[in-house]
Design a protein around this motif. Structure first.
Motif, PDB file in Angstrom:
ATOM      1  N   ILE A 115      -2.401 -32.177  -6.367  1.00 40.30           N
ATOM      2  CA  ILE A 115      -1.614 -32.409  -5.143  1.00 40.30           C
ATOM      3  C   ILE A 115      -2.724 -32.743  -4.172  1.00 40.30           C
ATOM      4  CG2 ILE A 115      -0.569 -30.749  -3.867  1.00 40.30           C
ATOM      5  CD1 ILE A 115      -0.145 -28.938  -5.820  1.00 40.30           C
ATOM      6  N   ASP A 116      -2.300 -33.382  -2.564  1.00 44.98           N
ATOM      7  CA  ASP A 116      -3.974 -33.932  -1.749  1.00 44.98           C
ATOM      8  C   ASP A 116      -4.075 -32.975  -1.033  1.00 44.98           C
ATOM      9  OD1 ASP A 116      -2.498 -36.780  -2.027  1.00 44.98           O
ATOM     10  OD2 ASP A 116      -0.808 -36.687  -1.203  1.00 44.98           O
ATOM     11  N   LEU A 117      -2.901 -31.544  -0.314  1.00 46.07           N
ATOM     12  CA  LEU A 117      -3.066 -30.583   0.321  1.00 46.07           C
ATOM     13  C   LEU A 117      -2.382 -29.278  -0.103  1.00 46.07           C
ATOM     14  CD1 LEU A 117      -5.048 -29.214   2.711  1.00 46.07           C
ATOM     15  CD2 LEU A 117      -2.928 -29.631   4.746  1.00 46.07           C
ATOM     16  N   TYR A 118      -3.367 -28.738  -0.714  1.00 47.83           N
ATOM     17  CA  TYR A 118      -2.564 -27.093  -1.293  1.00 47.83           C
ATOM     18  C   TYR A 118      -3.324 -25.750  -0.462  1.00 47.83           C
ATOM     19  CZ  TYR A 118       0.182 -23.906  -4.285  1.00 47.83           C
ATOM     20  OH  TYR A 118       0.708 -23.451  -4.965  1.00 47.83           O
ATOM     21  N   GLN A 119      -2.013 -25.400   0.335  1.00 45.22           N
ATOM     22  CA  GLN A 119      -2.177 -24.381   1.279  1.00 45.22           C
ATOM     23  C   GLN A 119      -1.878 -22.563   0.929  1.00 45.22           C
ATOM     24  OE1 GLN A 119      -1.052 -27.179   5.167  1.00 45.22           O
ATOM     25  NE2 GLN A 119       0.445 -28.206   3.748  1.00 45.22           N
ATOM     26  N   LEU A 120      -3.047 -22.453   1.507  1.00 46.15           N
ATOM     27  CA  LEU A 120      -2.199 -20.722   1.062  1.00 46.15           C
ATOM     28  C   LEU A 120      -1.671 -20.609   2.043  1.00 46.15           C
ATOM     29  CD1 LEU A 120      -2.505 -18.029   0.004  1.00 46.15           C
ATOM     30  CD2 LEU A 120      -3.944 -17.334   1.559  1.00 46.15           C
ATOM     31  N   HIS A 121       0.454 -19.967   1.543  1.00 43.04           N
ATOM     32  CA  HIS A 121       1.104 -20.288   2.954  1.00 43.04           C
ATOM     33  C   HIS A 121       1.014 -19.360   4.030  1.00 43.04           C
ATOM     34  CE1 HIS A 121       5.513 -21.635   3.781  1.00 43.04           C
ATOM     35  NE2 HIS A 121       5.635 -20.674   4.391  1.00 43.04           N
ATOM     36  N   ALA A 122       0.501 -17.580   3.589  1.00 45.10           N
ATOM     37  CA  ALA A 122      -0.310 -17.110   4.603  1.00 45.10           C
ATOM     38  C   ALA A 122      -0.535 -15.670   3.208  1.00 45.10           C
ATOM     39  CB  ALA A 122       1.547 -16.112   4.462  1.00 45.10           C
ATOM     40  N   PRO A 123      -1.522 -15.271   4.353  1.00 48.62           N
ATOM     41  CA  PRO A 123      -2.308 -13.735   2.796  1.00 48.62           C
ATOM     42  C   PRO A 123      -1.114 -12.834   2.780  1.00 48.62           C
ATOM     43  CG  PRO A 123      -4.035 -14.993   5.450  1.00 48.62           C
ATOM     44  CD  PRO A 123      -2.754 -15.473   5.282  1.00 48.62           C
ATOM     45  N   ASP A 124      -1.773 -12.231   1.465  1.00 51.65           N
ATOM     46  CA  ASP A 124      -0.905 -11.264   1.230  1.00 51.65           C
ATOM     47  C   ASP A 124      -1.256  -9.994   1.455  1.00 51.65           C
ATOM     48  OD1 ASP A 124       0.154  -9.313  -0.678  1.00 51.65           O
ATOM     49  OD2 ASP A 124       0.606 -10.908  -2.327  1.00 51.65           O
ATOM     50  N   PRO A 125      -1.090  -9.057   1.706  1.00 49.93           N
ATOM     51  CA  PRO A 125      -1.504  -8.093   2.119  1.00 49.93           C
ATOM     52  C   PRO A 125      -1.882  -6.969   1.168  1.00 49.93           C
ATOM     53  CG  PRO A 125       0.646  -7.949   2.774  1.00 49.93           C
ATOM     54  CD  PRO A 125       0.816  -9.440   2.631  1.00 49.93           C
ATOM     55  N   ARG A 126      -1.329  -7.379  -0.038  1.00 51.54           N
ATOM     56  CA  ARG A 126      -1.778  -6.584  -0.830  1.00 51.54           C
ATOM     57  C   ARG A 126      -2.673  -6.892  -2.491  1.00 51.54           C
ATOM     58  NH1 ARG A 126       3.357  -6.856  -4.573  1.00 51.54           N
ATOM     59  NH2 ARG A 126       3.146  -9.118  -3.774  1.00 51.54           N
ATOM     60  N   VAL A 127      -3.158  -8.512  -1.842  1.00 55.03           N
ATOM     61  CA  VAL A 127      -4.342  -9.118  -2.311  1.00 55.03           C
ATOM     62  C   VAL A 127      -4.963  -9.599  -1.612  1.00 55.03           C
ATOM     63  CG1 VAL A 127      -4.474 -11.153  -3.631  1.00 55.03           C
ATOM     64  CG2 VAL A 127      -2.174 -10.407  -3.761  1.00 55.03           C
TER      65      VAL A 127
END
Ligand SMILES: NC(=O)c1ccc[n+]([C@@H]2O[C@H](COP(=O)([O-])OP(=O)(O)OC[C@H]3O[C@@H](n4cnc5c(N)ncnc54)[C@H](OP(=O)(O)O)[C@@H]3O)[C@@H](O)[C@H]2O)c1
Length: 291
Positions: free
Chosen positions: A123-135
């Motif tokens: 994958i050219d660019l893989y983005q973390l969609h949003a931080p997960d408050p539980r992780v």
């Protein structure tokens, strides 16, 4: 069309990219029409497509937008190898809701599914969609670092993050780009320093919902300042707003969504629009109600 850097470790891309979400969420066109919209944007020279595994109706439909983009690129007459596709992991759509799940094992499984949906080896660019408050953010970003080391993703991006979160992630893996909301309606990416920080660090900033999103963009033709500039310049109100967003910093790229060919082409035309300092100031000082 002007090219801008997507960030370290990624190719330069057109300053206007294509936001895939409206082609796969509520009110989406049929697939053949969606492919025609994507082909029109690609034929016009656009080289960046933004997607996510969760651009779909619900969890049974995960990967809809990625499969659509893969089909459009397969059936396109141009050179698909020159197109950068940026996708995301870290969210789910139970019963159509948007929920976060950025556990390392979930990101790993989501990345495998995105590779299959996109039909690519990396994958050219893989983005973390949003931080997960539980992780812990470090655990989520660590998973992306591992995927990069394994060659499954070429570059790592973040989305919906603060300056502090960008700094913490950057300590783990090089961050290529950040994708946050930015439009005249919502300026927190400027006020909170994220655009300035990414510019200083050489990262690309992908402005999402750059014309305000599915609801607010419809208010633009009635906005007195935007409509007046659009009339004077002979362009659409949306193009004026896109030019304003891109003018905020040389590292800002916009990824407007579109469900029709005229909308997609109109947004691409914004790349050729340079606002004057007084037009820029007028938008800067105007009120944009989100009511
Ligand atoms: N990372 C995140 O959390 C996140 C969140 C939201 C969005 N995004 C990304 O950002 C992309 C764009 O955001 P968005 O789709 O929410 O909002 P947007 O691009 O601000 O607005 C989308 C809507 O505005 C209309 N539009 C756009 N350009 C136009 C033009 N030139 N003329 C007339 N109408 C125009 C389109 O209507 P029609 O549909 O009628 O063509 C489109 O559906 C998404 O597709 C997605 O890739 C990311």
């Amino acid at each position: 069309m002007e090219l801008r850097s997507l960030g370290p470790g990624a190719a330069d891309v057109t300053c206007v990219g294509f936001g895939g979400m409206p082609l796969s969420t509520s009110g989406r066109p049929d697939e053949a029409d969606s492919v025609r919209v994507l082909h029109a944007a690609l034929d016009a020279g656009m080289t960046l497509i933004d997607t996510a595994n969760v651009y779909c109706m619900d969890d049974r439909d995960i990967g809809h937008n990625e499969r659509l983009i893969a089909r459009a690129l397969r059936e396109w007459s141009g050179d698909a190898d020159g197109i950068v596709v940026a996708t995301k992991g870290g969210m789910t759509r139970p019963a159509g809701r948007w929920e976060r799940d950025a556990r390392p094992e979930s990101l790993e499984a989501a990345c495998e599914a995105s590779l299959a949906a996109l039909g690519v080896e990396a994958i050219d660019l893989y983005q973390l969609h949003a931080p997960d408050p539980r992780v812990p953010l470090e655990d989520s970003v660590g998973a992306l670092a591992d995927l990069r080391t394994a060659g499954k993703i070429r570059a790592v991006g973040l989305s919906n993050v603060s300056v502090d979160e960008i700094q913490r992630a950057s300590a783990i893996v090089p961050i290529t780009s950040v994708q946050n909301r930015l439009s005249p309606f919502f300026r927190e990416a400027i006020d909170g320093g994220v655009v300035g920080h990414t510019a200083a660090e050489g990262m690309g900033f992908l402005a999402y919902s750059p014309v305000g999103g599915g609801r607010l963009n419809r208010k633009l033709p009635d906005h007195p300042v935007v409509a007046s500039i659009a009339r004077d310049r002979g362009v659409s109100p949306h193009a004026v707003v896109l030019a304003w967003v891109m003018g905020l910093s040389p590292n800002v790229l916009v990824i407007p969504g579109a469900r029709t060919i005229p909308h997609a082409l109109d947004s691409i035309a914004a790349a050729d629009l340079d606002l004057t300092p007084s037009e820029t100031e007028a938008i800067e000082g105007a009120e944009f109600s989100v009511a």
